[in-house]
Design a protein around this motif. Structure first.
Motif, PDB file in Angstrom:
ATOM      1  N   ARG A 234       0.824  -1.212   0.000  1.00  0.00           N
ATOM      2  CA  ARG A 234       0.000   0.000   0.000  1.00  0.00           C
ATOM      3  C   ARG A 234       0.857   1.261   0.000  1.00  0.00           C
ATOM      4  O   ARG A 234       0.461   2.283  -0.591  1.00  0.00           O
ATOM      5  N   SER A 235       2.011   1.198   0.636  1.00  0.00           N
ATOM      6  CA  SER A 235       2.879   2.378   0.696  1.00  0.00           C
ATOM      7  C   SER A 235       3.469   2.718  -0.672  1.00  0.00           C
ATOM      8  O   SER A 235       4.021   3.800  -0.853  1.00  0.00           O
ATOM      9  N   LEU A 236       3.336   1.803  -1.630  1.00  0.00           N
ATOM     10  CA  LEU A 236       3.834   2.050  -2.986  1.00  0.00           C
ATOM     11  C   LEU A 236       2.702   2.343  -3.967  1.00  0.00           C
ATOM     12  O   LEU A 236       2.808   3.272  -4.768  1.00  0.00           O
ATOM     13  N   TRP A 237       1.616   1.540  -3.915  1.00  0.00           N
ATOM     14  CA  TRP A 237       0.572   1.751  -4.915  1.00  0.00           C
ATOM     15  C   TRP A 237      -0.300   2.964  -4.636  1.00  0.00           C
ATOM     16  O   TRP A 237      -0.808   3.599  -5.563  1.00  0.00           O
ATOM     17  N   MET A 238      -0.456   3.341  -3.371  1.00  0.00           N
ATOM     18  CA  MET A 238      -1.275   4.521  -3.069  1.00  0.00           C
ATOM     19  C   MET A 238      -0.669   5.800  -3.647  1.00  0.00           C
ATOM     20  O   MET A 238      -1.341   6.536  -4.382  1.00  0.00           O
ATOM     21  N   PRO A 239       0.609   6.132  -3.340  1.00  0.00           N
ATOM     22  CA  PRO A 239       1.173   7.350  -3.941  1.00  0.00           C
ATOM     23  C   PRO A 239       1.270   7.276  -5.457  1.00  0.00           C
ATOM     24  O   PRO A 239       1.133   8.303  -6.144  1.00  0.00           O
ATOM     25  N   ALA A 240       1.511   6.068  -6.015  1.00  0.00           N
ATOM     26  CA  ALA A 240       1.598   5.937  -7.473  1.00  0.00           C
ATOM     27  C   ALA A 240       0.263   6.284  -8.123  1.00  0.00           C
ATOM     28  O   ALA A 240       0.217   7.040  -9.107  1.00  0.00           O
ATOM     29  N   ILE A 241      -0.829   5.764  -7.580  1.00  0.00           N
ATOM     30  CA  ILE A 241      -2.152   6.033  -8.153  1.00  0.00           C
ATOM     31  C   ILE A 241      -2.533   7.499  -7.989  1.00  0.00           C
ATOM     32  O   ILE A 241      -3.015   8.153  -8.924  1.00  0.00           O
ATOM     33  N   VAL A 242      -2.312   8.041  -6.785  1.00  0.00           N
ATOM     34  CA  VAL A 242      -2.697   9.432  -6.522  1.00  0.00           C
ATOM     35  C   VAL A 242      -1.924  10.389  -7.434  1.00  0.00           C
ATOM     36  O   VAL A 242      -2.517  11.280  -8.057  1.00  0.00           O
ATOM     37  N   LEU A 243      -0.603  10.208  -7.532  1.00  0.00           N
ATOM     38  CA  LEU A 243       0.197  11.105  -8.363  1.00  0.00           C
ATOM     39  C   LEU A 243      -0.162  10.956  -9.837  1.00  0.00           C
ATOM     40  O   LEU A 243      -0.242  11.950 -10.572  1.00  0.00           O
ATOM     41  N   THR A 244      -0.406   9.720 -10.287  1.00  0.00           N
ATOM     42  CA  THR A 244      -0.765   9.494 -11.685  1.00  0.00           C
ATOM     43  C   THR A 244      -2.072  10.188 -12.036  1.00  0.00           C
ATOM     44  O   THR A 244      -2.165  10.879 -13.065  1.00  0.00           O
ATOM     45  N   LEU A 245      -3.093  10.032 -11.194  1.00  0.00           N
ATOM     46  CA  LEU A 245      -4.387  10.655 -11.464  1.00  0.00           C
ATOM     47  C   LEU A 245      -4.294  12.176 -11.415  1.00  0.00           C
ATOM     48  O   LEU A 245      -4.851  12.883 -12.273  1.00  0.00           O
ATOM     49  N   PHE A 246      -3.574  12.693 -10.420  1.00  0.00           N
ATOM     50  CA  PHE A 246      -3.441  14.145 -10.270  1.00  0.00           C
ATOM     51  C   PHE A 246      -2.689  14.744 -11.457  1.00  0.00           C
ATOM     52  O   PHE A 246      -3.133  15.733 -12.061  1.00  0.00           O
ATOM     53  N   GLU A 247      -1.562  14.132 -11.811  1.00  0.00           N
ATOM     54  CA  GLU A 247      -0.742  14.654 -12.899  1.00  0.00           C
ATOM     55  C   GLU A 247      -1.463  14.559 -14.237  1.00  0.00           C
ATOM     56  O   GLU A 247      -1.470  15.508 -15.028  1.00  0.00           O
ATOM     57  N   THR A 248      -2.109  13.410 -14.492  1.00  0.00           N
ATOM     58  CA  THR A 248      -2.828  13.230 -15.754  1.00  0.00           C
ATOM     59  C   THR A 248      -3.994  14.205 -15.861  1.00  0.00           C
ATOM     60  O   THR A 248      -4.244  14.780 -16.933  1.00  0.00           O
ATOM     61  N   GLY A 249      -4.697  14.424 -14.750  1.00  0.00           N
ATOM     62  CA  GLY A 249      -5.809  15.367 -14.751  1.00  0.00           C
ATOM     63  C   GLY A 249      -5.362  16.781 -15.091  1.00  0.00           C
ATOM     64  O   GLY A 249      -6.004  17.484 -15.888  1.00  0.00           O
ATOM     65  N   LEU A 250      -4.237  17.203 -14.511  1.00  0.00           N
ATOM     66  CA  LEU A 250      -3.713  18.539 -14.811  1.00  0.00           C
ATOM     67  C   LEU A 250      -3.304  18.663 -16.276  1.00  0.00           C
ATOM     68  O   LEU A 250      -3.578  19.676 -16.929  1.00  0.00           O
ATOM     69  N   LEU A 251      -2.647  17.637 -16.799  1.00  0.00           N
ATOM     70  CA  LEU A 251      -2.205  17.682 -18.194  1.00  0.00           C
ATOM     71  C   LEU A 251      -3.391  17.721 -19.156  1.00  0.00           C
ATOM     72  O   LEU A 251      -3.388  18.475 -20.141  1.00  0.00           O
ATOM     73  N   LEU A 252      -4.413  16.920 -18.882  1.00  0.00           N
ATOM     74  CA  LEU A 252      -5.592  16.914 -19.742  1.00  0.00           C
ATOM     75  C   LEU A 252      -6.321  18.253 -19.707  1.00  0.00           C
ATOM     76  O   LEU A 252      -6.931  18.669 -20.697  1.00  0.00           O
ATOM     77  N   SER A 253      -6.210  18.941 -18.568  1.00  0.00           N
ATOM     78  CA  SER A 253      -6.940  20.200 -18.397  1.00  0.00           C
ATOM     79  C   SER A 253      -6.193  21.408 -18.939  1.00  0.00           C
ATOM     80  O   SER A 253      -6.816  22.345 -19.450  1.00  0.00           O
ATOM     81  N   PHE A 254      -4.868  21.403 -18.836  1.00  0.00           N
ATOM     82  CA  PHE A 254      -4.124  22.631 -19.088  1.00  0.00           C
ATOM     83  C   PHE A 254      -3.047  22.529 -20.181  1.00  0.00           C
ATOM     84  O   PHE A 254      -2.417  23.539 -20.485  1.00  0.00           O
ATOM     85  N   ALA A 255      -2.809  21.357 -20.735  1.00  0.00           N
ATOM     86  CA  ALA A 255      -1.733  21.218 -21.715  1.00  0.00           C
ATOM     87  C   ALA A 255      -2.269  20.664 -23.033  1.00  0.00           C
ATOM     88  O   ALA A 255      -3.278  19.953 -23.057  1.00  0.00           O
ATOM     89  N   ASP A 256      -1.600  21.017 -24.106  1.00  0.00           N
ATOM     90  CA  ASP A 256      -1.915  20.484 -25.432  1.00  0.00           C
ATOM     91  C   ASP A 256      -0.913  19.391 -25.772  1.00  0.00           C
ATOM     92  O   ASP A 256       0.297  19.591 -25.672  1.00  0.00           O
ATOM     93  N   TRP A 257      -1.426  18.244 -26.197  1.00  0.00           N
ATOM     94  CA  TRP A 257      -0.545  17.100 -26.475  1.00  0.00           C
ATOM     95  C   TRP A 257       0.319  17.347 -27.697  1.00  0.00           C
ATOM     96  O   TRP A 257      -0.111  17.892 -28.701  1.00  0.00           O
ATOM     97  N   ASN A 258       1.579  16.939 -27.579  1.00  0.00           N
ATOM     98  CA  ASN A 258       2.437  16.797 -28.751  1.00  0.00           C
ATOM     99  C   ASN A 258       3.480  15.736 -28.439  1.00  0.00           C
ATOM    100  O   ASN A 258       3.635  15.317 -27.281  1.00  0.00           O
ATOM    101  N   GLU A 259       4.192  15.301 -29.470  1.00  0.00           N
ATOM    102  CA  GLU A 259       5.098  14.165 -29.332  1.00  0.00           C
ATOM    103  C   GLU A 259       6.326  14.468 -28.476  1.00  0.00           C
ATOM    104  O   GLU A 259       7.092  13.559 -28.153  1.00  0.00           O
TER     105      GLU A 259
END
Length: 344
Positions: A221-246
């Motif tokens: 739990r000490s590994l998967w909890m921070p991994a999931i939280v950071l992944t969701l938070f970071e992905t949410g910010l990118l989808l909201s505020f950044a334009d995708w490019n390669e």
């Protein structure tokens, strides 16, 4: 098993998934995959972990590292020679041996060897060797943890140039280095691959090897909890505020996700795999190293164009490449031992 899974995923991505992703109308959704691109980082972590164990158990650690680097370097040099046969020599023959053409072909060859790889899937090898050599240098001076701090800073800088912080202003004041400004994208790629990927994750693997027992005593739990939280938070910010490019290659969440996957690799018992370890290991290496040349040969033999292939043709293309990798593995295993001059 990780190498097998990783090799299969890489072959599948190059033969089928990446072309399909180019057809997706909403490219923004690729941010959801960015934090999950952990195959190459975990390859580096596995390599750092194993090479650390190798040199710490070797009678002469430096000799072990030299042998490791030399063995991989010879294989890489072979593919660089194939690149020269395919591109450099014909370009010299058609363009002549004038100074301008010699300079151009030398530049292309340097890029192929040190940045892009002689074949698409081989770009990771120079950063791997760089990471191994720097990690060993740090270990020999008892500076692994200090090196991780420095690598972490470099990883954060990479986020500004090719990671999650690209959306923020990151213009570099070139000043006396203005002559290099035209090579900006190449320098960013070089820094990202050697420091963001190679050094960071190989060194991480070496540190995990050094702290293996405390690492294995961690609660999942000490590994998967921070991994999931950071992944969701970071992905949410990118989808909201950044334009995708390669140019997006890294994400902060790659680190906890890679550590989590590697933790799972160490904890899952796979005793049955030991029976077929040699064949699995050999197939994984052959699939990873040889699939791009085989794919190109298949396109030539079938007279297909990747840009116009249907989904069914892409699947046939993938299965044919995997079948050829299996055939090469079977032939290699059946060769008499005395004819095998290289141990993979």
């Amino acid at each position: 098993m990780f190498k097998l899974t990783g090799a299969l995923l890489v072959v599948t991505a190059h033969a089928l998934l990446i072309p399909l992703m180019q057809e997706v109308p909403e490219q923004q959704y690729q941010f959801a995959l960015l934090a999950l691109r952990i195959i190459v980082p975990c390859f580096y972590v596995v390599s750092g972990f194993l090479v650390y164990q190798g040199w710490t158990h070797a009678a002469v650690p430096g000799a072990y590292v030299r042998k490791y680097v030399t063995r991989i370097g010879i294989i890489y040099a072979f593919f660089c020679f194939l690149f020269m046969i395919r591109f450099t020599f014909p370009a010299l023959q058609t363009g002549g041996l004038g100074l301008s053409n010699l300079f151009l072909q030398t530049k292309i060859l340097v890029y192929a060897v040190f940045l892009n790889g002689p074949f698409l899937q081989l770009w990771f090898i120079p950063p791997l060797l760089f990471g191994v050599l720097i990690s060993y240098w740090l270990w020999a001076r008892n500076r692994l943890l200090i090196g991780m701090i420095a690598a972490g800073v470099g990883y954060a800088i990479c986020q500004w140039t090719s990671g999650s912080l690209r959306a923020f202003p990151h213009d570099f004041p070139w000043g006396p280095f203005s002559l290099l400004e035209g090579y900006k994208d190449d320098l960013i790629s070089l820094f990202t691959r050697y420091f963001g990927f190679g050094l960071t994750f190989v060194l991480l693997g070496a540190v995990l090897a050094r702290k293996e027992q405390p690492f294995l005593r961690l609660k999942p739990r000490s590994l998967w909890m921070p991994a999931i939280v950071l992944t969701l938070f970071e992905t949410g910010l990118l989808l909201s505020f950044a334009d995708w490019n390669e140019k997006y290659k890294l994400a902060f969440s790659l680190i906890p996700n890679t550590i989590l996957l590697f933790y799972g690799i160490l904890r899952v018992p796979l005793k049955e795999v030991q029976k077929y370890h040699r064949a699995i290991n050999l197939f994984s290496i052959i699939a990873f190293v040889c699939h791009i040349p085989l794919m190109e040969l298949n396109l030539f033999a079938l007279d297909w164009d990747r840009a116009s292939m249907s989904g069914l043709e892409g699947l046939i293309y993938l299965l044919l490449t995997l079948a050829e990798c299996l055939a090469i593995t079977w032939i290699w295993i059946r060769l008499p031992a005395k004819k095998k001059s290289v141990v993979l």
